[in-house]
Write a protein that holds these residues in place. Structure first.
Motif, mmCIF file in Angstrom:
data_model
loop_
_atom_site.group_PDB
_atom_site.id
_atom_site.type_symbol
_atom_site.label_atom_id
_atom_site.label_comp_id
_atom_site.label_asym_id
_atom_site.label_seq_id
_atom_site.Cartn_x
_atom_site.Cartn_y
_atom_site.Cartn_z
ATOM 1 N N LEU A 16 -36.326 -5.508 -39.558
ATOM 2 C CA LEU A 16 -35.582 -4.306 -39.193
ATOM 3 C C LEU A 16 -36.034 -3.797 -37.830
ATOM 4 C CD1 LEU A 16 -35.531 -2.157 -42.480
ATOM 5 C CD2 LEU A 16 -33.639 -3.482 -41.512
ATOM 6 N N LEU A 17 -35.071 -3.429 -36.991
ATOM 7 C CA LEU A 17 -35.333 -2.714 -35.746
ATOM 8 C C LEU A 17 -34.716 -1.331 -35.908
ATOM 9 C CD1 LEU A 17 -36.323 -2.776 -32.746
ATOM 10 C CD2 LEU A 17 -33.992 -3.456 -32.141
ATOM 11 N N ALA A 18 -35.575 -0.298 -35.924
ATOM 12 C CA ALA A 18 -35.071 1.034 -36.241
ATOM 13 C C ALA A 18 -35.976 2.092 -35.621
ATOM 14 C CB ALA A 18 -34.974 1.224 -37.756
ATOM 15 N N THR A 19 -35.501 3.338 -35.659
ATOM 16 C CA THR A 19 -36.231 4.483 -35.115
ATOM 17 C C THR A 19 -36.941 5.224 -36.241
ATOM 18 O OG1 THR A 19 -34.630 4.723 -33.322
ATOM 19 C CG2 THR A 19 -36.006 6.630 -33.817
ATOM 20 N N VAL A 20 -38.160 5.656 -35.955
ATOM 21 C CA VAL A 20 -38.963 6.369 -36.947
ATOM 22 C C VAL A 20 -38.503 7.826 -37.025
ATOM 23 C CG1 VAL A 20 -41.288 7.112 -37.577
ATOM 24 C CG2 VAL A 20 -40.928 4.874 -36.511
ATOM 25 N N GLN A 21 -38.226 8.282 -38.248
ATOM 26 C CA GLN A 21 -37.916 9.695 -38.466
ATOM 27 C C GLN A 21 -39.139 10.473 -38.933
ATOM 28 O OE1 GLN A 21 -34.526 10.217 -41.122
ATOM 29 N NE2 GLN A 21 -33.254 10.805 -39.384
ATOM 30 N N LEU A 22 -39.843 9.921 -39.928
ATOM 31 C CA LEU A 22 -41.001 10.586 -40.509
ATOM 32 C C LEU A 22 -42.071 9.555 -40.825
ATOM 33 C CD1 LEU A 22 -39.206 12.953 -43.091
ATOM 34 C CD2 LEU A 22 -40.258 13.668 -40.930
ATOM 35 N N ARG A 27 -45.219 7.357 -34.363
ATOM 36 C CA ARG A 27 -44.817 8.756 -34.301
ATOM 37 C C ARG A 27 -43.299 8.866 -34.447
ATOM 38 N NH1 ARG A 27 -49.443 8.793 -35.072
ATOM 39 N NH2 ARG A 27 -51.119 9.571 -33.719
ATOM 40 N N PRO A 28 -42.825 10.003 -34.955
ATOM 41 C CA PRO A 28 -41.366 10.197 -35.058
ATOM 42 C C PRO A 28 -40.679 9.979 -33.716
ATOM 43 C CG PRO A 28 -42.522 11.910 -36.280
ATOM 44 C CD PRO A 28 -43.578 11.132 -35.534
ATOM 45 N N GLY A 29 -39.530 9.314 -33.764
ATOM 46 C CA GLY A 29 -38.743 9.040 -32.571
ATOM 47 C C GLY A 29 -38.991 7.683 -31.962
ATOM 48 N N GLN A 30 -40.089 7.032 -32.330
ATOM 49 C CA GLN A 30 -40.408 5.743 -31.717
ATOM 50 C C GLN A 30 -39.578 4.613 -32.328
ATOM 51 O OE1 GLN A 30 -44.696 5.501 -32.177
ATOM 52 N NE2 GLN A 30 -45.053 6.580 -30.250
ATOM 53 N N LEU A 75 -37.289 18.456 -26.870
ATOM 54 C CA LEU A 75 -38.675 18.043 -27.074
ATOM 55 C C LEU A 75 -38.810 16.564 -26.707
ATOM 56 C CD1 LEU A 75 -41.522 18.698 -27.983
ATOM 57 C CD2 LEU A 75 -40.842 18.202 -30.346
ATOM 58 N N LEU A 76 -39.519 16.302 -25.615
ATOM 59 C CA LEU A 76 -39.699 14.950 -25.109
ATOM 60 C C LEU A 76 -41.175 14.583 -25.165
ATOM 61 C CD1 LEU A 76 -37.464 15.306 -21.927
ATOM 62 C CD2 LEU A 76 -36.804 14.226 -24.087
ATOM 63 N N ARG A 77 -41.428 13.292 -25.381
ATOM 64 C CA ARG A 77 -42.814 12.826 -25.446
ATOM 65 C C ARG A 77 -42.948 11.516 -24.679
ATOM 66 N NH1 ARG A 77 -43.322 11.861 -30.731
ATOM 67 N NH2 ARG A 77 -42.714 9.690 -30.364
ATOM 68 N N ILE A 78 -44.003 11.419 -23.847
ATOM 69 C CA ILE A 78 -44.320 10.166 -23.157
ATOM 70 C C ILE A 78 -45.200 9.328 -24.084
ATOM 71 C CG2 ILE A 78 -45.549 9.144 -21.219
ATOM 72 C CD1 ILE A 78 -44.741 11.526 -19.533
ATOM 73 N N ASP A 79 -44.698 8.157 -24.488
ATOM 74 C CA ASP A 79 -45.431 7.285 -25.411
ATOM 75 C C ASP A 79 -46.259 6.231 -24.695
ATOM 76 O OD1 ASP A 79 -44.619 8.441 -27.855
ATOM 77 O OD2 ASP A 79 -42.682 7.438 -27.711
ATOM 78 N N ALA A 80 -45.864 5.863 -23.487
ATOM 79 C CA ALA A 80 -46.613 4.880 -22.697
ATOM 80 C C ALA A 80 -46.358 5.186 -21.234
ATOM 81 C CB ALA A 80 -46.186 3.452 -23.042
#
Length: 658
Positions: free
Chosen positions: A380-386, A435-438, A640-645
């Protein structure tokens, strides 16, 4: 372009390079996993040409392995040819037709011939491809290492007329005494071999082989039994020789390294204990000449070892790191599965022996909405919600021990959602860091019907792997694998890549964790380096202030891992900052993941805390101003934005904008 588009582009290009009959011959699951593995190994970036070269190489290796196992030679005719010995890297599968001692000595000889083709493969290949190797034999000196198998009660009838072995690095010699002055060729003793074990459930066995299988040996020597789908524990072995039975998850290439002050070659196999629920992984190392043994195995094969050198053990006493040593005896068993076709067309879905649908070579990308019960090897390729905290459960195989359990809620482009439970060890620790959103890629999941609906799970026992695409530095620093998005065009959700200038760095507004007493700018928190989450004081979990004394004078708990009184080495400072960035189209304030912050700050949290004064620490925060960075940005909520890398812009080539 987003990652899904990148994969589609790579698949199209690989299809044209390898000239597969159809695009669907190249499995999306295989391509996604292989691409993530290659990118993960090139954290400083990889060109598209290098990526395609490695994908092509892996594809050809997979193809040659799956098309009739052409790389294994099942004949001894090579040793009677006039060209001398075959290449030392050649792998042979030989059948032991008989054994005896040389008159007046205690030296054992096996008489061997080429092993028969697996029953299904011979049938698939047609009568014209069958080879009769039984009319040609050669003697083979048995190495003294294997003498205990000849006389051991536990191995009674082990050397039957159908026992086969895999061997490499074989050399012949003329021991003299042949009739009419002809040479009497004999294979010299070697330890680069593994005895092949078989179970009745293997559809690839010939009728002759099916009459002599090894269920009793597997039970008595390794304490395992095959249930038609996988191995299960079935009691303790009848003797203890530090034996292990595991499934190969990954074969690393040989590397040159130093041991005991000397340079040597080491090759490692990453394996899993399939028979122990969520028992985790074990690393098997082969050194120098013994690396030849690793050539006998493929990914998904089973490997059994008697008398290995055990370096470390984990919970329950299971070895976690071991070595093929001077007394080790190896056993091999191929992955039991439906017979492969003569080409790699994978549009059809195969049922395994238990009726599960095997999606390991499914041609297309699976969406969450397509999941049903009784599916295996799902990618699966998907986005994390929780992401849940760790919810450990009792380990049924080890009294008093627990198994880590983490739940992740995923959503894909179709807006369908699902909950995945990830079990144990390294996989659980990886899950704790997402993390959520990744965007994540999960390989080798299983589904089954539960009381409350569909249950989806992954763990070391089924070789589940997790790739956090949003945090892969190899994509961030590879211009050919992504495009930049302008800040003004960032979507309300999802992961994008930006190139922008840092206009401000300050402590995070939500910073309420514990601080190292050396932090004068409130820019760090103490976290658990295993899961990346904040720690709390053991004696006062509600405390959120700066510590009064050195960190190593306190005891800490990790609520995220459900672990109390962490070792001091597992508690480390991490940046807790946010940053303002501007690319000329807009300015945005973004949270910064602890893993990405050092690339923006150009220093580690430890180096930051070594600055003696508040003025110097504030100056270090201000020092990031004006730096141009590239970053992987996740939109968690509309504002709400987050820098992951992150990485310095000068480390990256010039991509196209889009």
């Amino acid at each position: 372009m987003d990652f899904e588009q990148t994969l589609d582009s790579l698949r199209d290009e690989l299809h044209s390079i390898v000239r597969a009959e159809r695009r669907d011959d190249i499995s999306w699951n295989w391509l996604a996993t292989a691409a993530c593995g290659i990118i993960g190994e090139h954290s400083t970036g990889v060109s598209r040409a290098i990526l395609m070269t490695e994908l092509e190489s892996q594809w050809h290796a997979l193809s040659s392995s799956e098309v009739l196992n052409a790389e294994v030679h099942r004949t001894v005719g090579y040793f009677y040819s006039r060209v001398g010995n075959p290449p030392s890297t050649a792998v042979f599968e030989l059948k032991i037709d008989g054994m005896r001692t040389i008159a007046g000595t205690q030296i054992w000889l096996w008489t061997v011939s080429g092993a028969p083709e697996p029953g299904g493969i011979a049938a698939a290949a047609g009568t014209a491809r069958k080879r009769n190797t039984g009319d040609m034999q050669i003697d083979f000196f048995a190495h003294q290492r294997y003498y205990p198998l000849i006389g051991g009660a536990e191995f009674q009838d082990f050397f039957s007329q159908t026992r086969t072995l895999l061997a490499t690095a074989l050399w012949k010699s003329d021991r003299g005494g042949g009739s009419d002055g002809q040479p009497m060729y004999t294979l010299l003793p070697t330890t680069a071999l593994a005895f092949v074990l078989r179970v009745k459930d293997d559809p690839g066995l010939s009728d002759a082989m099916r009459k002599h299988t090894d269920e009793a040996l597997l039970r008595d020597v390794f304490g395992v039994a095959f249930d038609g789908r996988r191995f299960e524990a079935c009691g303790a072995p009848v003797f203890n020789a530090d034996q292990v039975w595991c499934k190969i998850a990954q074969i690393h290439p040989p590397t040159t390294t130093t041991r005991d002050g000397r340079s040597g070659v080491c090759q490692e196999l990453e394996c899993v204990y399939e028979q122990h629920a969520q028992a985790g992984a074990v690393t098997v190392a082969f050194w120098d000449n013994d690396t030849a043994v690793a050539r006998l195995f493929k990914t998904d094969d089973y490997i059994g070892l008697l008398c290995p050198v055990v370096h470390t053990r984990g919970d329950g006493g299971l070895a976690t790191s071991l070595e093929y040593g001077p007394q080790t005896i190896a056993f091999a068993m191929g992955h039991v599965q439906q017979l492969p076709g003569t080409c790699m067309t994978q549009t059809d879905i195969v049922r395994n022996d238990l009726g599960y649908f095997d999606y390991s070579r499914y041609a297309h990308r699976l969406r969450i909405g397509q999941l049903r019960s009784d599916m295996s090897n799902v990618t699966l390729l998907a986005t994390v919600q929780l992401v849940s905290e760790n919810k450990p459960v009792a380990d049924p195989d080890c009294e008093g021990a627990t198994i880590d359990r983490c739940a992740v809620r995923l959503v894909d482009a179709s807006a369908a959602t699902c909950d995945v439970t990830l079990w144990g060890g390294d996989l659980g620790r990886q899950a704790a860091r997402i993390r959520p959103g990744q965007l994540v890629l999960l390989r080798n999941l299983e589904t089954e019907a539960g009381d409350g609906g569909l249950l989806i799970s992954g763990g070391a026992a089924i070789s589940t792997t997790l790739f956090n695409v949003s945090m892969m530095a190899g994509i961030l620093t590879s211009s050919a694998l992504r495009r930049y998005t302008f800040l003004a065009d960032l979507p309300r959700q999802g992961c994008r890549y930006i190139k922008a200038c840092v206009t401000g760095v300050r402590h995070a507004m939500t910073n309420g964790g514990l601080c190292d007493p050396r932090d004068h700018a409130n820019a760090t928190t103490l976290h658990h380096n295993v899961c990346g989450r904040a720690v709390v004081l053991s004696e006062d979990a509600a405390a959120t202030a700066q510590l009064d004394g050195p960190v190593d004078s306190y005891m800490f708990d990790c609520p995220g891992c459900c672990r109390a009184q962490l070792p001091t080495a597992e508690v480390e400072p991490a940046f807790s900052v946010c940053t303002d960035v501007d690319d000329g189209t807009a300015s945005r304030c973004m949270a910064v993941d602890a893993a990405a912050a050092p690339a923006i700050m150009r220093m580690t949290p430890t180096q930051f805390l070594e600055l003696p004064s508040r003025r110097e620490q504030l100056s270090a925060l201000a020092g990031a101003l004006g730096r141009e960075i590239v970053a992987s940005v996740t939109a968690i909520e509309p504002n709400l934005l987050r820098i992951d890398a992150a990485a310095p812009a000068e480390d990256v080539g010039v991509p196209s904008m889009g």
